[in-house]
Design a protein around this motif. Sequence first.
Motif, mmCIF file in Angstrom:
data_model
loop_
_atom_site.group_PDB
_atom_site.id
_atom_site.type_symbol
_atom_site.label_atom_id
_atom_site.label_comp_id
_atom_site.label_asym_id
_atom_site.label_seq_id
_atom_site.Cartn_x
_atom_site.Cartn_y
_atom_site.Cartn_z
ATOM 1 N N HIS A 268 0.842 -1.197 0.000
ATOM 2 C CA HIS A 268 0.000 0.000 0.000
ATOM 3 C C HIS A 268 0.880 1.249 0.000
ATOM 4 O O HIS A 268 2.083 1.180 0.275
ATOM 5 C CB HIS A 268 -0.921 0.026 1.231
ATOM 6 C CG HIS A 268 -1.965 -1.042 1.221
ATOM 7 N ND1 HIS A 268 -3.088 -0.979 0.435
ATOM 8 C CD2 HIS A 268 -2.033 -2.221 1.894
ATOM 9 C CE1 HIS A 268 -3.818 -2.063 0.634
ATOM 10 N NE2 HIS A 268 -3.203 -2.836 1.510
ATOM 11 N N SER A 269 0.236 2.371 -0.292
ATOM 12 C CA SER A 269 0.952 3.651 -0.305
ATOM 13 C C SER A 269 0.045 4.731 0.257
ATOM 14 O O SER A 269 -1.151 4.777 -0.057
ATOM 15 C CB SER A 269 1.378 4.010 -1.731
ATOM 16 O OG SER A 269 2.004 5.266 -1.781
ATOM 17 N N GLY A 270 0.629 5.616 1.091
ATOM 18 C CA GLY A 270 -0.096 6.780 1.578
ATOM 19 C C GLY A 270 -1.104 6.507 2.678
ATOM 20 O O GLY A 270 -2.052 7.272 2.845
ATOM 21 N N ILE A 271 -0.910 5.435 3.444
ATOM 22 C CA ILE A 271 -1.796 5.170 4.581
ATOM 23 C C ILE A 271 -1.265 5.939 5.792
ATOM 24 O O ILE A 271 -0.091 5.811 6.148
ATOM 25 C CB ILE A 271 -1.876 3.665 4.896
ATOM 26 C CG1 ILE A 271 -2.474 2.921 3.696
ATOM 27 C CG2 ILE A 271 -2.693 3.417 6.152
ATOM 28 C CD1 ILE A 271 -2.593 1.437 3.911
ATOM 29 N N GLU A 272 -2.132 6.719 6.433
ATOM 30 C CA GLU A 272 -1.679 7.603 7.503
ATOM 31 C C GLU A 272 -2.008 7.035 8.886
ATOM 32 O O GLU A 272 -3.094 6.508 9.103
ATOM 33 C CB GLU A 272 -2.294 8.994 7.335
ATOM 34 C CG GLU A 272 -1.794 9.729 6.112
ATOM 35 C CD GLU A 272 -2.260 11.164 6.049
ATOM 36 O OE1 GLU A 272 -2.900 11.626 7.021
ATOM 37 O OE2 GLU A 272 -1.988 11.830 5.033
#
Length: 561
Positions: A268-272
């Motif tokens: 995944h990418s950009g999970i905060e």
Amino acid sequence: MQNISDQQNAQRVEANLTASESDLADVVKDNAAGLPGATTDNQTMPGVVQILAGLEQAKQRDIKQHNINLLNKYAPAAIAIFDRDMHYLSASARWISDFNIKEEVLGLSHYQVFPNISDLCRSYHQRALAGEIIITDNFRFEMPDGAVRWVRLELGPWIDDDSAIGGIVIFTEDNTRSKTAEQEVELGRTKLQAALSSMYDAVFIADEHGTLIDFNEAFAVMHGFKNKAECPVKLSDYPAILEKISADGEVVSPQQWPVFRAMRGEKHSGIEYTVRRKDTGLSLIGSYSFAPLRNGDGLITGAVVSIRDVTQQRRMEQLIDTKRGELEEAGRHFLARQTAAAIAHDLNQPLTAVSTYTNVALQVLETDSQNLETLRYALTQAEQQAQRAGKMMHELVASLQKNQSVSESINIVDLLIESVEIVVGKGGYGLRPHLHWQIAPALPPVLGNHLQIQKVVINLISNAIQAMQDITPAQAKLTISAEIQQADAAMLHICVSDTGIGLTEAEVKDVFQAFYSTKATGLGMGLAICRTIIGAHGGKLWAESKPDTGASFHFTLPIVK
């Protein structure tokens, strides 16, 4: 087949030597018969014993040489034997191939075969000739053509029959491929370290056992450590130090941390997450990107995770949202003020007219005059102006509701005449300027909202008359022109000009700004509203003027196709 042949050759050599010994013994016995001390039994004479011993030694030497030849040919290692002067006594086939030797080396000096041999290598030879055994795993050997070989090197002395050092034996194993791979890995690691060190984002790599293989300084700083040395290398140690909170405010269990999700195959990418130190309370908002690491067989061998600190960005976005809300609120207040000013401006003229005509009617009634025609005219005009005020309110509300007004085909000449009649009036009041019409023949209709366009024209005519209040009636001249625009045949050009006090260059630039007025009692909304209306119709509105020469206001409207 080669091994069988060599074994047969060895047996043949041994058989030949045995046969030679037997024949020689028989000859000696025959020739020795009748000599003093000779015997004819099975005892052998001392001379014969010496001859047989020499034959046995020769046989053993041949066997040894044969075995050495077999060893040189089939040994999987590179082996060379030298005398004390470093001349070749023997060299295995692997030695010849590993060092790319093209000539027969037996008897040649090692330094003749390799003239560029290093001083270090020469020192090793001398130390071995002195009795030392030397072993090194990564020895750099430069070939005559400049190529570099990396070898495992072992060398030491060999002892002759007199227990003296007869020379040295050298064993080598070519490690060039493994050394090159090792160097490439080290180079890759160096590049990785350089890349990690240059990153502002925190990056770490973990193996399948949950151990940090590598990470950068940004990882340590981001998680509240003084340096990398303080960071635990076991991922299992971090839940006691940190906690991660999802965007919905829930504490995330360690099994759902990005690194462990990656080890289960997620990417995944950009999970905060909000990351908080349990001991100090230090927190930040991190944007996580993660993926599994796989080997050549596709099996997961670890994970790589990068973390971008977006704390300031999110705080700035929150601040911007707050400011945007404040601006929107201020905009709503401004719109309310602008709407009120627009209503006041638009209703001012018809209400003033209603008041004027009503006063005329009252005066007629007070004087008990029988001038019914004047009374009828005043009341009729008052009614029309009141109806006009109502239409203006309706159109203004419609324009404020996302411009839900009706467009239609408009005869611009009729509209101009009607607008002049409204402002000047049949029985008029105030200044009556000299009116000049400059209308081109057969003008096509324009597309727009009749009441809104009329509002613009009435405003421009009213402004022109007011601008001429301080000059004599003889000098007051109002010119209204209409023609097809020369620069664009798809547009109609209308102009309202006066001979009043005119505008300065600065006033020409500012006159269309909201709440800007050149009149002491003006609201400063009329021309701003006019420009908005014309712009909404696809046209343009502009002013031209010089002080004391009057002003001209021009606007364009699209012709009906």
